[in-house]
Design a protein around this motif. Structure first.
Motif, PDB file in Angstrom:
ATOM      1  N   GLU A   1      47.884  50.211  37.733  1.00 28.58           N
ATOM      2  CA  GLU A   1      48.607  49.860  38.907  1.00 28.58           C
ATOM      3  C   GLU A   1      47.775  48.276  38.967  1.00 28.58           C
ATOM      4  OE1 GLU A   1      49.900  52.347  42.157  1.00 28.58           O
ATOM      5  OE2 GLU A   1      49.885  53.648  40.450  1.00 28.58           O
ATOM      6  N   PHE A   2      48.214  47.299  39.320  1.00 28.24           N
ATOM      7  CA  PHE A   2      47.973  46.208  40.002  1.00 28.24           C
ATOM      8  C   PHE A   2      47.068  46.495  40.744  1.00 28.24           C
ATOM      9  CE2 PHE A   2      50.617  44.305  36.893  1.00 28.24           C
ATOM     10  CZ  PHE A   2      49.623  43.350  36.109  1.00 28.24           C
ATOM     11  N   SER A   3      45.788  45.858  41.474  1.00 25.60           N
ATOM     12  CA  SER A   3      45.233  45.760  42.573  1.00 25.60           C
ATOM     13  C   SER A   3      45.978  44.366  42.889  1.00 25.60           C
ATOM     14  CB  SER A   3      43.642  45.529  42.899  1.00 25.60           C
ATOM     15  OG  SER A   3      43.039  44.366  42.015  1.00 25.60           O
ATOM     16  N   SER A   4      45.601  44.258  44.751  1.00 23.12           N
ATOM     17  CA  SER A   4      45.961  42.670  44.967  1.00 23.12           C
ATOM     18  C   SER A   4      45.247  41.851  44.965  1.00 23.12           C
ATOM     19  CB  SER A   4      45.583  42.206  46.645  1.00 23.12           C
ATOM     20  OG  SER A   4      44.409  43.283  47.289  1.00 23.12           O
ATOM     21  N   GLU A   5      43.632  41.911  44.372  1.00 19.76           N
ATOM     22  CA  GLU A   5      43.853  40.698  43.324  1.00 19.76           C
ATOM     23  C   GLU A   5      43.852  40.468  42.652  1.00 19.76           C
ATOM     24  OE1 GLU A   5      42.146  37.526  43.147  1.00 19.76           O
ATOM     25  OE2 GLU A   5      41.198  38.606  45.247  1.00 19.76           O
ATOM     26  N   GLU A   6      44.238  41.747  41.410  1.00 20.95           N
ATOM     27  CA  GLU A   6      44.750  41.544  39.965  1.00 20.95           C
ATOM     28  C   GLU A   6      46.279  40.973  40.084  1.00 20.95           C
ATOM     29  OE1 GLU A   6      43.530  44.294  37.418  1.00 20.95           O
ATOM     30  OE2 GLU A   6      44.396  45.365  39.086  1.00 20.95           O
ATOM     31  N   ALA A   7      47.108  40.683  41.624  1.00 16.17           N
ATOM     32  CA  ALA A   7      48.160  40.028  41.070  1.00 16.17           C
ATOM     33  C   ALA A   7      48.770  39.079  41.838  1.00 16.17           C
ATOM     34  CB  ALA A   7      49.384  41.635  42.879  1.00 16.17           C
ATOM     35  N   ARG A   8      47.617  38.817  42.530  1.00 17.38           N
ATOM     36  CA  ARG A   8      47.334  37.572  42.740  1.00 17.38           C
ATOM     37  C   ARG A   8      46.678  36.129  41.536  1.00 17.38           C
ATOM     38  NH1 ARG A   8      43.984  38.904  46.780  1.00 17.38           N
ATOM     39  NH2 ARG A   8      45.018  39.786  48.976  1.00 17.38           N
ATOM     40  N   ALA A   9      46.359  36.470  41.195  1.00 19.94           N
ATOM     41  CA  ALA A   9      45.670  36.013  39.734  1.00 19.94           C
ATOM     42  C   ALA A   9      46.820  35.609  39.063  1.00 19.94           C
ATOM     43  CB  ALA A   9      44.566  36.900  38.910  1.00 19.94           C
ATOM     44  N   ALA A  10      47.750  37.170  39.154  1.00 21.26           N
ATOM     45  CA  ALA A  10      48.956  36.883  38.031  1.00 21.26           C
ATOM     46  C   ALA A  10      49.766  36.419  37.831  1.00 21.26           C
ATOM     47  CB  ALA A  10      49.664  38.807  38.086  1.00 21.26           C
ATOM     48  N   GLY A  11      50.088  35.988  39.775  1.00 21.01           N
ATOM     49  CA  GLY A  11      50.913  34.651  40.581  1.00 21.01           C
ATOM     50  C   GLY A  11      50.587  33.345  40.476  1.00 21.01           C
TER      51      GLY A  11
END
Length: 130
Positions: free
Chosen positions: A40-50
């Motif tokens: 499950e992506f953390s919000s920081e991981e999701a931002r980095a992926a974006g």
């Protein structure tokens, strides 16, 4: 019996149509979540992926130019919005062009200013220098 190169098999995941593949993949994802092993992506991981995806897409200058042309064409269809942009440009330049139509008493400036989207009306005061 060996399969000849260049021929595809009529069996297996790759031979299925996209709808079937998605259905099976979805079941696997649901099972992993139920089991507790899914990532499950953390919000920081999701931002980095974006950011990574955005950087990749923005390298394609032709694609970005096409997006810009499409957006510019859509915005320029709204004549009231374009008139408002022009008035703001005149005010920033200080040539008095935006005051000229209002001073002539034709009422054109008042009508167009009220016809804009609410978003623009709300954003207007924030963009002016105080």
């Amino acid at each position: 019996m060996a399969q000849q190169q260049g021929q595809s098999s009529s069996r297996g995941f790759a031979a299925m149509d996209q709808k079937q593949q998605r259905s099976i993949a979805s079941m696997g994802g649901k099972a992993a979540h139920e089991k507790g092993t899914a990532h499950e992506f953390s919000s920081e991981e999701a931002r980095a992926a974006g950011r990574k995806g955005g950087a990749t897409v923005s390298r394609n200058r032709e694609h970005m130019a096409a997006i810009g042309r499409k957006g510019g064409a859509a915005v320029s269809q709204n004549r009231g919005h374009m008139a408002q942009i022009g008035r703001k440009g005149g005010e920033a330049r200080g040539d008095g062009a935006s005051d000229a139509s209002t001073a002539q008493g034709d009422g054109e400036g008042e009508r167009e200013q009220g016809d804009g989207d609410e978003q623009h009306v709300e954003a207007g005061p924030q963009s002016r220098a105080h």
